[in-house]
Design a protein around this motif. Structure first.
Motif, PDB file in Angstrom:
ATOM      1  N   ARG A  21      47.412  14.882 -34.208  1.00  0.00           N
ATOM      2  CA  ARG A  21      47.561  14.864 -32.577  1.00  0.00           C
ATOM      3  C   ARG A  21      46.484  15.147 -31.803  1.00  0.00           C
ATOM      4  O   ARG A  21      46.261  14.639 -30.732  1.00  0.00           O
ATOM      5  CB  ARG A  21      48.657  15.756 -32.366  1.00  0.00           C
ATOM      6  N   LEU A  22      45.693  16.047 -32.230  1.00  0.00           N
ATOM      7  CA  LEU A  22      44.186  16.705 -31.431  1.00  0.00           C
ATOM      8  C   LEU A  22      43.351  15.411 -31.403  1.00  0.00           C
ATOM      9  O   LEU A  22      42.655  15.315 -30.388  1.00  0.00           O
ATOM     10  CB  LEU A  22      43.572  17.655 -31.863  1.00  0.00           C
ATOM     11  N   GLN A  23      43.237  14.651 -32.658  1.00  0.00           N
ATOM     12  CA  GLN A  23      42.366  13.446 -32.551  1.00  0.00           C
ATOM     13  C   GLN A  23      42.900  12.279 -31.588  1.00  0.00           C
ATOM     14  O   GLN A  23      41.994  11.743 -30.716  1.00  0.00           O
ATOM     15  CB  GLN A  23      42.279  12.879 -34.088  1.00  0.00           C
ATOM     16  N   ARG A  24      44.262  12.219 -31.669  1.00  0.00           N
ATOM     17  CA  ARG A  24      44.795  11.202 -30.665  1.00  0.00           C
ATOM     18  C   ARG A  24      44.467  11.578 -29.144  1.00  0.00           C
ATOM     19  O   ARG A  24      44.174  10.709 -28.142  1.00  0.00           O
ATOM     20  CB  ARG A  24      46.404  10.855 -30.987  1.00  0.00           C
ATOM     21  N   ASP A  25      44.456  12.952 -28.926  1.00  0.00           N
ATOM     22  CA  ASP A  25      44.411  13.348 -27.474  1.00  0.00           C
ATOM     23  C   ASP A  25      42.554  13.326 -27.345  1.00  0.00           C
ATOM     24  O   ASP A  25      42.257  13.731 -26.341  1.00  0.00           O
ATOM     25  CB  ASP A  25      44.515  14.753 -27.272  1.00  0.00           C
ATOM     26  N   GLY A  26      41.764  13.177 -28.326  1.00  0.00           N
ATOM     27  CA  GLY A  26      40.354  12.958 -28.072  1.00  0.00           C
ATOM     28  C   GLY A  26      39.728  14.504 -28.194  1.00  0.00           C
ATOM     29  O   GLY A  26      38.562  14.591 -27.766  1.00  0.00           O
ATOM     30  N   LEU A  27      40.350  15.511 -28.538  1.00  0.00           N
ATOM     31  CA  LEU A  27      39.719  16.843 -28.579  1.00  0.00           C
ATOM     32  C   LEU A  27      39.318  17.165 -30.028  1.00  0.00           C
ATOM     33  O   LEU A  27      38.395  18.200 -29.833  1.00  0.00           O
ATOM     34  CB  LEU A  27      41.024  17.566 -28.625  1.00  0.00           C
ATOM     35  N   VAL A  28      39.535  16.436 -30.985  1.00  0.00           N
ATOM     36  CA  VAL A  28      38.724  16.599 -32.082  1.00  0.00           C
ATOM     37  C   VAL A  28      38.491  15.170 -33.111  1.00  0.00           C
ATOM     38  O   VAL A  28      39.265  14.363 -32.518  1.00  0.00           O
ATOM     39  CB  VAL A  28      39.388  17.553 -33.308  1.00  0.00           C
ATOM     40  N   GLU A  29      37.708  15.253 -33.895  1.00  0.00           N
ATOM     41  CA  GLU A  29      37.345  14.094 -34.717  1.00  0.00           C
ATOM     42  C   GLU A  29      37.364  14.805 -36.289  1.00  0.00           C
ATOM     43  O   GLU A  29      36.947  15.744 -36.474  1.00  0.00           O
ATOM     44  CB  GLU A  29      35.958  13.567 -34.342  1.00  0.00           C
ATOM     45  N   ARG A  30      37.333  13.618 -37.035  1.00  0.00           N
ATOM     46  CA  ARG A  30      37.425  13.690 -38.417  1.00  0.00           C
ATOM     47  C   ARG A  30      36.021  13.180 -38.789  1.00  0.00           C
ATOM     48  O   ARG A  30      35.662  12.028 -38.477  1.00  0.00           O
ATOM     49  CB  ARG A  30      38.568  13.315 -39.060  1.00  0.00           C
ATOM     50  N   GLU A  31      35.322  13.752 -39.838  1.00  0.00           N
ATOM     51  CA  GLU A  31      34.056  13.378 -40.258  1.00  0.00           C
ATOM     52  C   GLU A  31      34.038  13.660 -41.873  1.00  0.00           C
ATOM     53  O   GLU A  31      34.522  14.533 -42.355  1.00  0.00           O
ATOM     54  CB  GLU A  31      32.899  14.007 -39.644  1.00  0.00           C
ATOM     55  N   ALA A  32      33.562  12.530 -42.327  1.00  0.00           N
ATOM     56  CA  ALA A  32      33.615  12.600 -43.946  1.00  0.00           C
ATOM     57  C   ALA A  32      32.509  13.480 -44.309  1.00  0.00           C
ATOM     58  O   ALA A  32      31.425  13.646 -43.512  1.00  0.00           O
ATOM     59  CB  ALA A  32      33.200  11.162 -44.403  1.00  0.00           C
ATOM     60  N   CYS A  33      32.565  14.383 -45.302  1.00  0.00           N
ATOM     61  CA  CYS A  33      31.653  15.034 -45.794  1.00  0.00           C
ATOM     62  C   CYS A  33      30.791  14.688 -46.725  1.00  0.00           C
ATOM     63  O   CYS A  33      31.061  13.915 -47.759  1.00  0.00           O
ATOM     64  CB  CYS A  33      32.645  16.203 -46.984  1.00  0.00           C
ATOM     65  N   ALA A  34      29.429  14.613 -46.647  1.00  0.00           N
ATOM     66  CA  ALA A  34      28.512  13.829 -47.249  1.00  0.00           C
ATOM     67  C   ALA A  34      28.275  14.352 -48.675  1.00  0.00           C
ATOM     68  O   ALA A  34      28.103  13.628 -49.730  1.00  0.00           O
ATOM     69  CB  ALA A  34      27.108  13.744 -46.696  1.00  0.00           C
ATOM     70  N   SER A  35      28.484  15.519 -48.944  1.00  0.00           N
ATOM     71  CA  SER A  35      28.352  16.062 -50.298  1.00  0.00           C
ATOM     72  C   SER A  35      29.615  16.158 -51.234  1.00  0.00           C
ATOM     73  O   SER A  35      29.720  16.221 -52.564  1.00  0.00           O
ATOM     74  CB  SER A  35      27.945  17.451 -50.221  1.00  0.00           C
ATOM     75  N   ASP A  36      31.018  15.654 -50.551  1.00  0.00           N
ATOM     76  CA  ASP A  36      31.888  15.544 -51.266  1.00  0.00           C
ATOM     77  C   ASP A  36      32.811  14.204 -50.619  1.00  0.00           C
ATOM     78  O   ASP A  36      33.304  14.627 -49.651  1.00  0.00           O
ATOM     79  CB  ASP A  36      32.993  16.700 -51.207  1.00  0.00           C
ATOM     80  N   ALA A  37      33.020  13.463 -51.416  1.00  0.00           N
ATOM     81  CA  ALA A  37      33.518  12.082 -50.833  1.00  0.00           C
ATOM     82  C   ALA A  37      35.113  12.302 -50.609  1.00  0.00           C
ATOM     83  O   ALA A  37      35.548  11.502 -49.517  1.00  0.00           O
ATOM     84  CB  ALA A  37      33.517  10.903 -51.893  1.00  0.00           C
ATOM     85  N   ARG A  38      35.575  13.123 -51.207  1.00  0.00           N
ATOM     86  CA  ARG A  38      37.065  13.630 -50.679  1.00  0.00           C
ATOM     87  C   ARG A  38      37.233  14.540 -49.481  1.00  0.00           C
ATOM     88  O   ARG A  38      38.324  14.759 -49.172  1.00  0.00           O
ATOM     89  CB  ARG A  38      37.908  14.138 -51.876  1.00  0.00           C
ATOM     90  N   GLY A  39      36.088  15.015 -49.444  1.00  0.00           N
ATOM     91  CA  GLY A  39      36.300  15.922 -48.108  1.00  0.00           C
ATOM     92  C   GLY A  39      36.142  15.752 -46.805  1.00  0.00           C
ATOM     93  O   GLY A  39      35.465  14.589 -46.572  1.00  0.00           O
ATOM     94  N   LEU A  40      36.803  16.124 -46.022  1.00  0.00           N
ATOM     95  CA  LEU A  40      36.794  15.834 -44.640  1.00  0.00           C
ATOM     96  C   LEU A  40      36.545  17.426 -43.687  1.00  0.00           C
ATOM     97  O   LEU A  40      36.988  18.486 -43.740  1.00  0.00           O
ATOM     98  CB  LEU A  40      38.128  15.257 -44.059  1.00  0.00           C
TER      99      LEU A  40
END
Length: 149
Positions: free
Chosen positions: A78-97
């Protein structure tokens, strides 16, 4: 292990529950009506703003805001749809966000913070004197051993 509880213990437990619910409801009304933010959303934005680079791994954020992973995922959606947060991949852990606070999220948080602080003060520390606040903090610290801040 005993399952017995004294009437006094049960009464105090119910008082703690009632106080928490009343404070949260009041806070929810203020944040939703003034800023279209639920208390959990405010907490997520606040925790991200305090984190280095305004980002936290999703698992760490879930622990800090006391939400299940699935509950946090839905809130971040919901927060991402509202533009308040983003998700980014974790460079050291392919499964991590990472959840990352956006500039818009930072602005919404800044706008909502005076309302949040006013509501919290009016419902909780504003009604306790310094000694009562100290005693309350000591008691809650004992109860919060499993979930440190």
């Amino acid at each position: 292990m005993t399952t017995e509880i004294t009437p006094q213990q049960l009464t105090v437990w119910r008082m703690v529950q009632r106080a928490q619910i009343q404070i949260t409801r009041s806070l929810e009304v203020e944040l939703l009506s003034g800023h279209d933010l639920a208390p959990a959303a405010y907490d997520v934005l606040a925790r991200l703003s305090e984190a280095p680079e305004r980002r936290l791994r999703m698992n760490d954020l879930a622990e800090k805001v006391l939400l299940s992973r699935s509950g946090l995922t839905r809130l971040i959606d919901r927060l991402q749809r509202d533009g308040l947060v983003e998700r980014e991949a974790c460079a050291s852990d392919a499964r991590g966000l990472f959840a990352v606070l956006t500039d818009a999220g930072g602005r919404r948080l800044a706008e909502a913070t005076p309302t949040y602080l006013r509501a919290v003060r009016g419902q909780f520390p504003g009604v306790l004197d310094e000694e009562e606040l100290r005693q309350c903090a000591a008691t809650l610290a004992k109860l919060s051993v499993r979930y440190p801040f």
